[in-house]
Design an enzyme around this catalytic site. Sequence first.
Site, PDB file in Angstrom:
ATOM      1  N   HIS A  86      34.603 -15.955  38.907  1.00  0.00           N
ATOM      2  CA  HIS A  86      35.387 -17.187  39.098  1.00  0.00           C
ATOM      3  C   HIS A  86      36.697 -16.894  39.841  1.00  0.00           C
ATOM      4  O   HIS A  86      37.735 -17.493  39.559  1.00  0.00           O
ATOM      5  CB  HIS A  86      35.709 -17.848  37.757  1.00  0.00           C
ATOM      6  CG  HIS A  86      34.504 -18.340  37.006  1.00  0.00           C
ATOM      7  ND1 HIS A  86      34.047 -19.628  37.115  1.00  0.00           N
ATOM      8  CD2 HIS A  86      33.653 -17.719  36.154  1.00  0.00           C
ATOM      9  CE1 HIS A  86      32.978 -19.785  36.344  1.00  0.00           C
ATOM     10  NE2 HIS A  86      32.709 -18.635  35.760  1.00  0.00           N
ATOM     11  N   ASN A 159      31.430 -24.972  32.484  1.00  0.00           N
ATOM     12  CA  ASN A 159      30.852 -24.971  33.831  1.00  0.00           C
ATOM     13  C   ASN A 159      30.341 -26.368  34.162  1.00  0.00           C
ATOM     14  O   ASN A 159      30.290 -27.240  33.292  1.00  0.00           O
ATOM     15  CB  ASN A 159      29.670 -23.994  33.905  1.00  0.00           C
ATOM     16  CG  ASN A 159      30.118 -22.543  34.071  1.00  0.00           C
ATOM     17  OD1 ASN A 159      31.264 -22.267  34.430  1.00  0.00           O
ATOM     18  ND2 ASN A 159      29.214 -21.627  33.815  1.00  0.00           N
ATOM     19  N   TYR A 373      37.643 -12.768  27.164  1.00  0.00           N
ATOM     20  CA  TYR A 373      38.698 -13.524  27.849  1.00  0.00           C
ATOM     21  C   TYR A 373      40.097 -13.022  27.514  1.00  0.00           C
ATOM     22  O   TYR A 373      41.006 -13.119  28.335  1.00  0.00           O
ATOM     23  CB  TYR A 373      38.559 -15.029  27.571  1.00  0.00           C
ATOM     24  CG  TYR A 373      37.369 -15.622  28.298  1.00  0.00           C
ATOM     25  CD1 TYR A 373      36.074 -15.353  27.883  1.00  0.00           C
ATOM     26  CD2 TYR A 373      37.527 -16.416  29.423  1.00  0.00           C
ATOM     27  CE1 TYR A 373      34.976 -15.858  28.554  1.00  0.00           C
ATOM     28  CE2 TYR A 373      36.434 -16.927  30.099  1.00  0.00           C
ATOM     29  CZ  TYR A 373      35.163 -16.649  29.655  1.00  0.00           C
ATOM     30  OH  TYR A 373      34.075 -17.141  30.325  1.00  0.00           O
TER      31      TYR A 373
HETATM   32 FE1  HDE Z   1      33.168 -16.599  31.834  1.00  0.00          FE
HETATM   33  N1  HDE Z   1      34.559 -15.181  32.259  1.00  0.00           N
HETATM   34  N2  HDE Z   1      32.082 -15.219  30.864  1.00  0.00           N
HETATM   35  N3  HDE Z   1      31.682 -17.959  31.495  1.00  0.00           N
HETATM   36  N4  HDE Z   1      34.212 -17.971  32.785  1.00  0.00           N
HETATM   37  C1  HDE Z   1      35.679 -15.375  32.966  1.00  0.00           C
HETATM   38  O1  HDE Z   1      37.814 -14.623  32.364  1.00  0.00           O
HETATM   39  C2  HDE Z   1      32.510 -14.004  30.472  1.00  0.00           C
HETATM   40  C3  HDE Z   1      30.522 -17.742  30.832  1.00  0.00           C
HETATM   41  C4  HDE Z   1      33.948 -19.307  32.852  1.00  0.00           C
HETATM   42  O2  HDE Z   1      39.351 -20.711  35.839  1.00  0.00           O
HETATM   43  C5  HDE Z   1      36.611 -14.191  32.944  1.00  0.00           C
HETATM   44  O3  HDE Z   1      39.941 -15.112  32.949  1.00  0.00           O
HETATM   45  C6  HDE Z   1      31.513 -13.351  29.687  1.00  0.00           C
HETATM   46  C7  HDE Z   1      29.881 -18.976  30.489  1.00  0.00           C
HETATM   47  C8  HDE Z   1      34.946 -19.967  33.662  1.00  0.00           C
HETATM   48  O4  HDE Z   1      40.359 -18.941  35.041  1.00  0.00           O
HETATM   49  C9  HDE Z   1      35.895 -13.215  32.015  1.00  0.00           C
HETATM   50  C10 HDE Z   1      30.454 -14.216  29.643  1.00  0.00           C
HETATM   51  C11 HDE Z   1      30.707 -19.954  30.988  1.00  0.00           C
HETATM   52  C12 HDE Z   1      35.838 -18.967  34.039  1.00  0.00           C
HETATM   53  C13 HDE Z   1      34.636 -13.968  31.659  1.00  0.00           C
HETATM   54  C14 HDE Z   1      30.819 -15.381  30.369  1.00  0.00           C
HETATM   55  C15 HDE Z   1      31.817 -19.297  31.621  1.00  0.00           C
HETATM   56  C16 HDE Z   1      35.347 -17.738  33.482  1.00  0.00           C
HETATM   57  C17 HDE Z   1      37.007 -13.690  34.296  1.00  0.00           C
HETATM   58  C18 HDE Z   1      29.096 -14.000  29.007  1.00  0.00           C
HETATM   59  C19 HDE Z   1      30.501 -21.467  30.938  1.00  0.00           C
HETATM   60  C20 HDE Z   1      37.053 -19.125  34.921  1.00  0.00           C
HETATM   61  C21 HDE Z   1      38.466 -14.064  34.470  1.00  0.00           C
HETATM   62  C22 HDE Z   1      29.076 -13.956  27.650  1.00  0.00           C
HETATM   63  C23 HDE Z   1      30.505 -22.010  29.618  1.00  0.00           C
HETATM   64  C24 HDE Z   1      38.269 -19.479  34.147  1.00  0.00           C
HETATM   65  C25 HDE Z   1      38.852 -14.660  33.220  1.00  0.00           C
HETATM   66  C26 HDE Z   1      39.423 -19.723  35.091  1.00  0.00           C
HETATM   67  C27 HDE Z   1      36.004 -16.508  33.614  1.00  0.00           C
HETATM   68  C28 HDE Z   1      33.723 -13.464  30.817  1.00  0.00           C
HETATM   69  C29 HDE Z   1      29.931 -16.466  30.552  1.00  0.00           C
HETATM   70  C30 HDE Z   1      32.857 -20.042  32.268  1.00  0.00           C
HETATM   71  C31 HDE Z   1      35.618 -11.835  32.572  1.00  0.00           C
HETATM   72  C32 HDE Z   1      31.617 -11.981  29.060  1.00  0.00           C
HETATM   73  C33 HDE Z   1      28.577 -19.165  29.704  1.00  0.00           C
HETATM   74  C34 HDE Z   1      35.013 -21.440  33.998  1.00  0.00           C
HETATM   75  O5  HDE Z   1      36.614 -12.981  30.834  1.00  0.00           O
END
Ligand code: HDE
Length: 703
Positions: A86, A159, A373
Amino acid sequence: MPKKAKLPTQTATINDQTLNRGAGGELHQMASGAVPVMTTAQGGPVGDDQNSLKIGARGPTILEDFHFREKIFHFDHERIPERVVHARGYGAHGYFETYKSLAKYTRADVFQRAGEKTPAFVRFSTVAGNKGSFDLARDVRGFAVKIYTQEGNWDLVGNNIPVFFIQDAIRFPDMVHAVKQEPDRGFPQAQSAHDNFWDFISLTPESMHMIMWVMSDRAIPRSFRFMEGFGVHTFRFVNAKDESTFVKFHWKPKLGLQSVAWNEAVKINGADPDFHRRDLWDSIKSGAFPEWELQVQLFDQAFADSFDFDILDPTKIIPEEVLPPISVGRLVLNRMPDNFFAETEQVAFMTQNVPPGIDFSNDPLLQGRNFSYLDTQLKRLGGPNFTHLPINAPKCPFAHFQQDGHMAMRNPVGRANYQPNSWGDGPRESPERGFRSFADMESGQKMRIRAESFADHYSQARQFFISQTKPEQNHIAAALTFELSKVQTPVIRARVVSHLLNIDEGLAANVASGLGLKDMPSPADAAMPTRQDLAASPALSILNKGPGRFEGRKLGILLTDGFEPALVKALQKALAFEKATFEVITPAVGGAEAADGSIVLGNQMIGGGPSVLYDAVVILPSDTGGVDLAKDSTARDFVADAFAHCKFIGYNNAALPLFEKAGIVGEFDEGVILLSGPNDIPAFIKNLGKLRLWSREPNVKMK
Ligand code: HDE
């Protein structure tokens, strides 16, 4: 004494925002006029900001030049690591307004009082591309919402697609590695159309439902404003009596859903890589505030037990027809950040930010996210004090004994920095007001295992596919064909088709023929057979939920010198009434002179304003203008693309030579509409509400 080169004198006027303010907002020492004296970061006045300190006019620069060193040092450190996923995103401020008290279900303060407005910040994003990638990648969009409630920040990090690729967070690094650039070559950028991604997917049957969504038009939205958002996981509401209700969160855009065509997306990325950013900026700056309704699906344990799938499985939805969502509030975005870096880049969303009254479920994806996060913020923002940044700080009273660390800006005053203490100072916990985790019973053997109830990977993929209209099904097949055509290893292509056979045989056949696959593979081994009894869910289709109006959309008006002003004025008036916008495109951006001698300014020249930037177009040249346009290949592309992308096209007879040269005269259908005078405008505007004439698509054979 060598002569100094003359500097240009500063003549620009400086408004209040560009003035040099100190941390406390105070203006630095003002010179006699309105312009403040430039200082170093330490506050020392700067005498010359254009020439470094040298020995002799042409000699070496010396280390003693502290101003030069500070300036370059700071510049060298301007970037922070981009988000690992993202990375490309765009944010805006607004508020959440509660419709009615949900006290029956949750003690969350934000849901107690009807009509109350709570400040919010939203960041939309793509997932795979780097920070500088283009907006219209075929990708999931992040829809992350931070609501600054009176009992702490609530981050709903969602999302625009309600399911996910994987069922357990431990697989996330593999999934993300597979979709991002391949490590040896460092490409492709912001694309899933490559071997590594489809290799991973073809070996991961649990991703099939998500693949249907990602290959659908949901992954190429027309605007952030026209997307849905989803919390994805099952969460819990917990009320004052500590009773729990399961909840799924959905954001529904007020202006309805809309996506673009893939061929259009490819061209938009070149014509305006910031298409989504610009759209959000323009609409908020013009006072057309985007809005979403928050809807919740509420259910109890009995429903969870009786539902077809495990409510902890993030690759499943609960169809809206099975469990109708209830509207509980609205989100309005009404202010762009003052500074992109400070707010949009530094905002730190965390799934673990939940206020009392909202709690987690055991969804293994959510559980893993709750670790990730917080961890990622340390890397990206450089220390544990990222909550001191204004965008991340709570807007309610807060008090704790955390102290020191990099860039600590709020520091304890006095002696007590622990509790309990004998000084009577500082905050104490509150069992009544504080967060209480829902006291669920948990026990079991410690093991690494995927629950049997997560084993059905195809039934909801099929349900999604059969819920789409014919054009939308065709788009899914075309997207799969395109993506797999970029996969260079034939066995991977065939493996994907073997999964499609478990979803829908027609889809598999369509993709196989599009790929020129000689032999149809056998269906992939399935842990569970695909259920054929799940009814179509019309709510899953974008086209079933069209807005039926042109509000918030943009018309491109192509004019030449000598155009008829009355018609254009009437059109613009009708658009304003419809709350739609327009841009004027003229051969040169300076504008065009109407038949009555009046001048209309151009927003774009034809090459800078291709029709892919508009939801519909009108072409209203003068007779000679029409003949000239016919000779211009950018004008021919303008019309040919608008037609191929199934857009509504308004025209006058002077445009016919251009249409002839663009090769569409013999193809006219009800979407190509003659505007012979102002009386034709109301019917035209009504047609625009349909957004696209998808019935044209089989004729234009766009792949
Ligand atoms: Fe994320 N995801 N994610 N994700 N995600 C990040 O956090 C992660 C997942 C989502 O505008 C990171 O600050 C793991 C699902 C958004 O700043 C990180 C898993 C959904 C954003 C991270 C998921 C999301 C992130 C990278 C699997 C929808 C952007 C930078 C278990 C429900 C937030 C950060 C923004 C961002 C980890 C799966 C949505 C690395 C480990 C499912 C919208 O922490």
